[in-house]
Motif scaffolding. Structure first.
Motif, PDB file in Angstrom:
ATOM      1  N   ASP A 557       0.959  -1.315   0.230  1.00 26.75           N
ATOM      2  CA  ASP A 557       0.329   0.116   0.180  1.00 26.75           C
ATOM      3  C   ASP A 557       0.788   1.341  -0.061  1.00 26.75           C
ATOM      4  O   ASP A 557       0.120   2.111   0.148  1.00 26.75           O
ATOM      5  CB  ASP A 557      -0.825   0.053   0.558  1.00 26.75           C
ATOM      6  N   VAL A 558       2.190   1.445  -0.415  1.00 30.94           N
ATOM      7  CA  VAL A 558       2.934   2.661  -0.442  1.00 30.94           C
ATOM      8  C   VAL A 558       3.382   3.112  -1.655  1.00 30.94           C
ATOM      9  O   VAL A 558       3.840   2.683  -2.134  1.00 30.94           O
ATOM     10  CB  VAL A 558       4.280   1.765   0.280  1.00 30.94           C
ATOM     11  N   ALA A 559       2.543   3.896  -2.097  1.00 25.44           N
ATOM     12  CA  ALA A 559       2.442   4.797  -3.502  1.00 25.44           C
ATOM     13  C   ALA A 559       3.504   5.232  -3.549  1.00 25.44           C
ATOM     14  O   ALA A 559       4.534   5.003  -4.733  1.00 25.44           O
ATOM     15  CB  ALA A 559       1.386   5.589  -3.373  1.00 25.44           C
ATOM     16  N   ASP A 560       4.617   5.976  -2.255  1.00 27.20           N
ATOM     17  CA  ASP A 560       5.113   6.360  -2.890  1.00 27.20           C
ATOM     18  C   ASP A 560       6.893   5.646  -2.565  1.00 27.20           C
ATOM     19  O   ASP A 560       8.401   5.480  -2.983  1.00 27.20           O
ATOM     20  CB  ASP A 560       6.322   7.338  -1.597  1.00 27.20           C
ATOM     21  N   SER A 561       6.109   4.017  -2.788  1.00 27.28           N
ATOM     22  CA  SER A 561       7.560   3.421  -3.045  1.00 27.28           C
ATOM     23  C   SER A 561       7.724   2.684  -4.538  1.00 27.28           C
ATOM     24  O   SER A 561       8.948   2.616  -4.765  1.00 27.28           O
ATOM     25  CB  SER A 561       7.334   1.710  -2.477  1.00 27.28           C
ATOM     26  N   ASN A 562       6.730   3.632  -5.190  1.00 27.06           N
ATOM     27  CA  ASN A 562       7.192   3.893  -7.179  1.00 27.06           C
ATOM     28  C   ASN A 562       8.365   4.220  -7.130  1.00 27.06           C
ATOM     29  O   ASN A 562       8.861   4.052  -8.158  1.00 27.06           O
ATOM     30  CB  ASN A 562       6.126   4.161  -7.053  1.00 27.06           C
ATOM     31  N   LEU A 563       8.991   5.226  -6.028  1.00 30.00           N
ATOM     32  CA  LEU A 563      10.600   5.746  -6.370  1.00 30.00           C
ATOM     33  C   LEU A 563      11.452   5.285  -6.667  1.00 30.00           C
ATOM     34  O   LEU A 563      12.738   4.843  -7.373  1.00 30.00           O
ATOM     35  CB  LEU A 563      10.550   6.891  -5.601  1.00 30.00           C
ATOM     36  N   VAL A 564      11.433   3.845  -6.584  1.00 26.94           N
ATOM     37  CA  VAL A 564      12.855   2.623  -6.675  1.00 26.94           C
ATOM     38  C   VAL A 564      12.795   2.881  -8.635  1.00 26.94           C
ATOM     39  O   VAL A 564      13.674   2.152  -8.924  1.00 26.94           O
ATOM     40  CB  VAL A 564      12.377   1.586  -6.081  1.00 26.94           C
ATOM     41  N   ARG A 565      11.774   3.640  -9.018  1.00 27.01           N
ATOM     42  CA  ARG A 565      11.276   3.074 -10.296  1.00 27.01           C
ATOM     43  C   ARG A 565      12.577   4.194 -11.080  1.00 27.01           C
ATOM     44  O   ARG A 565      13.406   3.979 -12.189  1.00 27.01           O
ATOM     45  CB  ARG A 565       9.995   3.162 -11.123  1.00 27.01           C
ATOM     46  N   THR A 566      12.615   5.283 -10.058  1.00 24.24           N
ATOM     47  CA  THR A 566      14.118   5.826 -11.097  1.00 24.24           C
ATOM     48  C   THR A 566      15.242   5.658 -11.298  1.00 24.24           C
ATOM     49  O   THR A 566      15.995   5.465 -11.991  1.00 24.24           O
ATOM     50  CB  THR A 566      14.398   6.821 -10.191  1.00 24.24           C
ATOM     51  N   GLY A 567      15.635   4.577 -10.512  1.00 19.62           N
ATOM     52  CA  GLY A 567      16.894   3.346 -10.965  1.00 19.62           C
ATOM     53  C   GLY A 567      17.817   3.913 -10.186  1.00 19.62           C
ATOM     54  O   GLY A 567      19.334   3.603 -10.245  1.00 19.62           O
ATOM     55  N   ASP A 568      17.732   4.900  -9.468  1.00 19.12           N
ATOM     56  CA  ASP A 568      18.772   5.826  -9.157  1.00 19.12           C
ATOM     57  C   ASP A 568      19.244   5.572  -7.189  1.00 19.12           C
ATOM     58  O   ASP A 568      20.136   5.809  -6.627  1.00 19.12           O
ATOM     59  CB  ASP A 568      18.783   7.738  -8.708  1.00 19.12           C
ATOM     60  N   LYS A 569      19.014   4.397  -6.684  1.00 18.72           N
ATOM     61  CA  LYS A 569      18.880   4.501  -5.629  1.00 18.72           C
ATOM     62  C   LYS A 569      19.392   2.650  -5.626  1.00 18.72           C
ATOM     63  O   LYS A 569      18.815   1.880  -6.028  1.00 18.72           O
ATOM     64  CB  LYS A 569      17.841   4.128  -4.361  1.00 18.72           C
ATOM     65  N   ALA A 570      20.680   2.543  -4.582  1.00 17.55           N
ATOM     66  CA  ALA A 570      20.629   1.474  -4.535  1.00 17.55           C
ATOM     67  C   ALA A 570      19.340  -0.437  -3.835  1.00 17.55           C
ATOM     68  O   ALA A 570      18.846   0.813  -3.326  1.00 17.55           O
ATOM     69  CB  ALA A 570      21.930   0.927  -3.573  1.00 17.55           C
ATOM     70  N   VAL A 571      19.145  -1.497  -4.195  1.00 13.62           N
ATOM     71  CA  VAL A 571      18.534  -1.506  -3.783  1.00 13.62           C
ATOM     72  C   VAL A 571      18.258  -3.356  -2.770  1.00 13.62           C
ATOM     73  O   VAL A 571      19.387  -3.413  -3.483  1.00 13.62           O
ATOM     74  CB  VAL A 571      17.394  -2.720  -4.912  1.00 13.62           C
ATOM     75  N   MET A 572      17.587  -3.047  -1.685  1.00 13.73           N
ATOM     76  CA  MET A 572      18.204  -4.725  -0.939  1.00 13.73           C
ATOM     77  C   MET A 572      17.072  -5.230  -0.752  1.00 13.73           C
ATOM     78  O   MET A 572      16.127  -4.710  -0.483  1.00 13.73           O
ATOM     79  CB  MET A 572      18.926  -4.106   1.164  1.00 13.73           C
ATOM     80  N   PHE A 573      17.436  -6.477  -0.290  1.00 13.75           N
ATOM     81  CA  PHE A 573      15.831  -7.531  -0.534  1.00 13.75           C
ATOM     82  C   PHE A 573      16.844  -8.398   0.966  1.00 13.75           C
ATOM     83  O   PHE A 573      17.413  -8.471   1.385  1.00 13.75           O
ATOM     84  CB  PHE A 573      16.286  -8.387  -1.931  1.00 13.75           C
ATOM     85  N   SER A 574      15.129  -8.968   0.948  1.00 10.05           N
ATOM     86  CA  SER A 574      15.478  -9.579   3.081  1.00 10.05           C
ATOM     87  C   SER A 574      15.411 -10.770   1.819  1.00 10.05           C
ATOM     88  O   SER A 574      15.824 -11.078   1.133  1.00 10.05           O
ATOM     89  CB  SER A 574      13.985  -9.485   3.124  1.00 10.05           C
TER      90      SER A 574
END
Length: 870
Positions: A557-574
């Motif tokens: 339900d976190v709409a702002d999490s779509n900012l991951v689409r910008t690609g300028d941030k690193a992503v860490m998965f559980s």
């Protein structure tokens, strides 16, 4: 995207000369403090060694054996009274901030905090960390917990200074000869301290003091007086513990000893040595040595440490174990006590593991009583005694190392501590019939078994990087063991033959071999921690990572999490791949944006994973815009949360332009339509057709505002990002004059927007009309909430007991309009009558919040130039 990345890199390069000094300070600050601590402890050890030149280990043991039952009973009674006084610190703090909790919950938290703080006194095992974990899960916000910790710390510090000063004035003539200072100097120092305390009381009557534009608000004189009485009671009872254990020939009055004790406590705190061990003893021995037998004083201090430091920790473990076994939690009136016990149990067990590990190490360099050796000689072979003695020291080191993992609830640490304490219990009986040692290990073992359900993090103990504070603590323990070895066997002449001497009656060789093994393994642990391979560099996410993160965020339900689409941030998965966290690096800060996205269990584990990864890289972990739901996990990970601002959320089910409170927006929307404005929601598949028109509006907006694209918590106009979500546009005379990209997920619980841009030709009120149109459309589509974004630094506490962070932030909010439109942004969001939800900056304490906020600002602005040029 490549051009944006190049610009960001250039800005970061420009920043390096200006932040070099700060980076060096951060990089070497903690190691320098560790070196300072070790130097102080080594100097203290040498001082004690010289002060006890005429004392033998046998003399101290004999003096301990002559301690009467009545003395021990009095010492335990005064310990109970002292800890009851300590609980009043937290109780008064709760009353002062207006957040009273049931006394049993507060008492258990305060008792455990002081038991852990006294015994361990560093890092994640500090009293502040205990309070943060317990009170955060009891419903108190980070600002309230910060006020409690500040209130308790300030109360004790001021009370200690005032009590010491009041004691010095009448007793300076008796104390001065003991410490070699002129009595008039002592009186002068005491008068200056009292004058400063009186000034604070006067300021407390005024309730505020403004200095350099910052207002400091203090408690009123009644509260200060009440806390002063609590401090007096605490110090009086704790000093009486030592005084009751002193030998009868100690020619010193209680008032004079009270002053010496207060000074010794203060110096111990200032030394930064864990638990003030050695520092406190040096002051007491130096003061009382000339008047009585040093061996008797040293024996009294050893018993004092056992009664006042170890016994409360053991009792706290027993209480927590009792509640974990559900004997208390079944009682409704005491259910809160059971919940509190579960919150603090890992930290208590970790502290006890440190204490018992230290005890095992120290016992490995001290001799076994001859009567026990004679008994062992007839039961077990020499090889068993030798092996038990040697491996006990290594198991002690294992318990100290495992303690950090216990505090972090690692299942691997639980297994290491459980198996290690079980073996150590057996070896304690085989090496010396050490009943007390075995009993304490039994308490730890029972506590670990009863709390097994709390240690659920499937992380490897040996992959965890020991922090500077833990390495310092291990070094202090090893140095202490060395000094104890030299003290015990100071009359034994060293020879190389000692290393190969294996006899039941030869204790020195056994202790030497144990000390060697301890030194080798401790050095190996330190070297492996310091030379651990560097963590991989933080790089922007790959397209595959973005796709995987998008697949996860669509289910939540976190709409702002779509900012991951910008690609300028690193992503860490559980580890289970069910949750992700997006983050960036600036300076020595790893900054996570928003909460992790995914199921709760995976989110909580991801918090730990991120914190450990940042520490492994030698950086601080920061959570930017953390929600209240994440605070328990943040507290468990040893971070503190500081309120960053408030998020505005509109309940779409109640959004309608009817009624008086919506009159202004209704009129603005009507005027915009009369002026010829119209809106259109363009779905994802229709965005390519208007992309160039949107780009023209965006470029015009950037040029008009003389700014450039931001990043991290804000999106940038790139083709991939704009084509990924629907867009709302405003048209004027057939031309697109404003737009915003819409952030949504498949759950339709929340929607938001990121880029909002308009051309100079857009009529006045266009943005209001855009929002009204969008909210109306989303309500019709069945969305529940609309996220208007955060208003930075708004909604922070303005009460008289507000913490320093809130006061500084409020100052920026009131007087920082030239740098950022704080008030204007909140006023715009307030037009839509939203619900305001707090958002936090989570980081370690000290100066870290300010540095982390600066790093986050630089990361969003693309470096210093981006911030300065907007």
């Amino acid at each position: 995207m490549a051009a944006d990345m190049k610009a960001a890199q250039q800005a970061d390069d420009d920043l390096q000369p200006e932040t070099g000094w700060r980076a060096r300070l951060e990089q070497y600050g903690r190691p320098l403090m560790a070196v300072f601590t070790l130097v102080v402890f080594a100097a203290v050890g040498l001082a004690i060694y010289r002060l006890t030149e005429e004392v033998s280990y046998d003399d101290v043991v004999a003096a301990m054996s002559t301690t009467g039952i009545d003395q021990i009973g009095l010492a335990i009674l005064f310990t109970v009274l002292s800890f009851l006084s300590l609980c009043l610190y937290d109780w008064n703090a709760m009353a002062f901030i207006g957040r009273k909790r049931p006394f049993p919950e507060v008492a258990l938290t305060a008792f455990s905090a002081y038991a852990v703080g006294n015994a361990a006194g560093f890092g994640m095992l500090s009293g502040g960390a205990i309070r943060y974990r317990s009170y955060s899960r009891a419903g108190l916000g980070p600002d309230d917990i910060g006020r409690v910790i500040a209130f308790v710390t300030l109360s004790f510090s001021l009370g200690l200074a005032a009590v010491t000063a009041l004691s010095l004035i009448p007793m300076s003539g008796e104390i001065a000869p003991l410490i070699g200072i002129d009595p008039n100097w002592l009186r002068g120092i005491a008068i200056v301290m009292l004058a400063g305390f009186a000034l604070l009381v006067i300021i407390g009557e005024r309730r505020s003091l403004t200095f350099a534009g910052v207002t400091l608000r203090l408690a009123d004189s009644l509260t200060l007086s009440r806390q002063f009485l609590v401090t007096v009671a605490d110090l009086a009872f704790s000093a009486s513990v030592v005084y009751a254990l002193l030998p009868e020939q100690a020619a010193i009055s209680w008032p004079a000893f009270f002053a010496i004790y207060s000074i010794a406590i203060g110096i111990g705190v200032l030394s930064h040595v864990p638990a003030g061990i050695g520092v406190f003893e040096t002051v007491i021995i130096a003061s009382l040595g000339p008047t009585t037998n040093v061996d008797a004083v040293l024996a009294s201090l050893v018993v004092y440490r056992l009664i006042y430091y170890v016994l409360p920790l053991v009792i706290a473990i027993i209480l927590v174990t009792f509640t974990e076994l559900r004997h208390v939690a079944k009682t409704p009136a005491l259910a809160g006590v059971g919940r509190t016990a579960s919150r603090i149990s890992p930290a208590l067990l970790a502290a006890l593991a440190v204490i018992l590990g230290t005890m095992l190490i120290f016992s490995s360099v001290t001799p076994t009583p001859e009567s026990y050796l004679e008994l062992l000689q007839g039961i077990v072979p020499l090889s068993v005694v030798e092996g038990a003695h040697f491996f006990s020291s290594l198991l002690g080191l294992l318990l100290v190392i495992a303690a950090r993992g216990l505090a972090q609830r690692l299942d691997g640490a639980w297994w290491a501590a459980t198996v290690g304490s079980a073996f150590a219990l057996v070896l304690a009986l085989l090496k010396a019939f050490a009943i007390f040692e075995a009993g304490a290990l039994g308490v730890l073992l029972i506590g670990l078994v009863s709390s097994k359900r709390l240690f659920v993090r499937p992380a490897s103990l040996f992959r965890q990087a020991l922090t500077t504070s833990w390495l310092t603590a291990i070094a202090v323990i090893c140095l202490g063991a060395c000094f104890l070895l030299f003290f015990v066997y100071r009359d034994v002449d060293y020879s190389h033959a000692l290393w190969w001497d294996f006899e039941f009656s030869e204790e020195a060789p056994r202790s030497l071999r144990a000390m060697l093994g301890l030194t080798v393994f401790a050095s190996a642990v330190a070297i492996l921690s310091l030379l651990r391979p560097a963590a991989p560099a933080v790089t922007p996410s790959s397209p595959e990572d973005v796709d995987k993160a998008v697949a996860i965020l669509k289910r939540y339900d976190v709409a702002d999490s779509n900012l991951v689409r910008t690609g300028d941030k690193a992503v860490m998965f559980s580890p289970d791949g069910e949750a992700f966290l997006m983050y960036g690096k600036q300076g020595r800060s790893w900054i996570a944006f928003l909460d992790p996205v995914g199921p709760k269990k995976s989110r909580d584990e991801l918090v730990w994973q991120f914190v450990e990864a940042a520490r492994l890289a030698g950086c601080r972990a920061v959570f930017y815009q953390a929600s209240p739901q994440l605070l328990p996990a943040i507290a468990d990970a040893g971070l503190q949360a500081f309120k960053l601002g408030e998020l505005a959320t509109v309940d779409l089910s109640r959004f309608e332009l009817k009624g008086g409170k919506w009159a202004n927006l209704r009129q603005t929307a009507s005027r915009a339509e009369r002026d010829g404005l119209s809106f259109e929601i363009i779905p994802v598949e229709g965005v390519p057709a208007v992309l160039e028109d949107l780009r023209a509006v965006s470029d015009g907006w950037l040029a008009q505002h003389r700014t450039k694209e931001k990043g991290f918590s804000l999106g940038a106009f790139t083709d991939d990002y704009m084509l990924a979500q629907p867009v709302i546009v405003l048209r004027f005379e057939g031309q697109i004059v404003a737009f915003a990209n819409i952030l949504v997920t498949d759950t339709k619980v929340e929607a938001s927007i990121d880029l909002m841009r308009f051309s100079p030709e857009a009529p006045k009120g266009s943005m209001d009309y855009l929002f009204v149109s969008l909210l109306t459309h989303l309500r019709g589509e069945g969305y529940q909430h609309f996220n208007l974004g955060m208003a930075p630094l708004s909604g922070l506490s303005r009460r008289e007991v507000a913490p320093v962070w809130d006061r500084i932030a409020n100052t920026f909010y009131e007087h920082g309009e030239r740098f950022y439109n704080f008030k204007g942004l909140r006023a715009f969001k307030s037009k839509f009558h939203p619900e305001w939800q707090p958002r936090y900056l989570a980081v370690s304490g000290g100066l870290s919040p300010v540095i982390a906020l600066l790093d986050a600002t630089l990361l969003i602005g693309g470096g210093l130039k981006g911030v300065v040029k907007k």
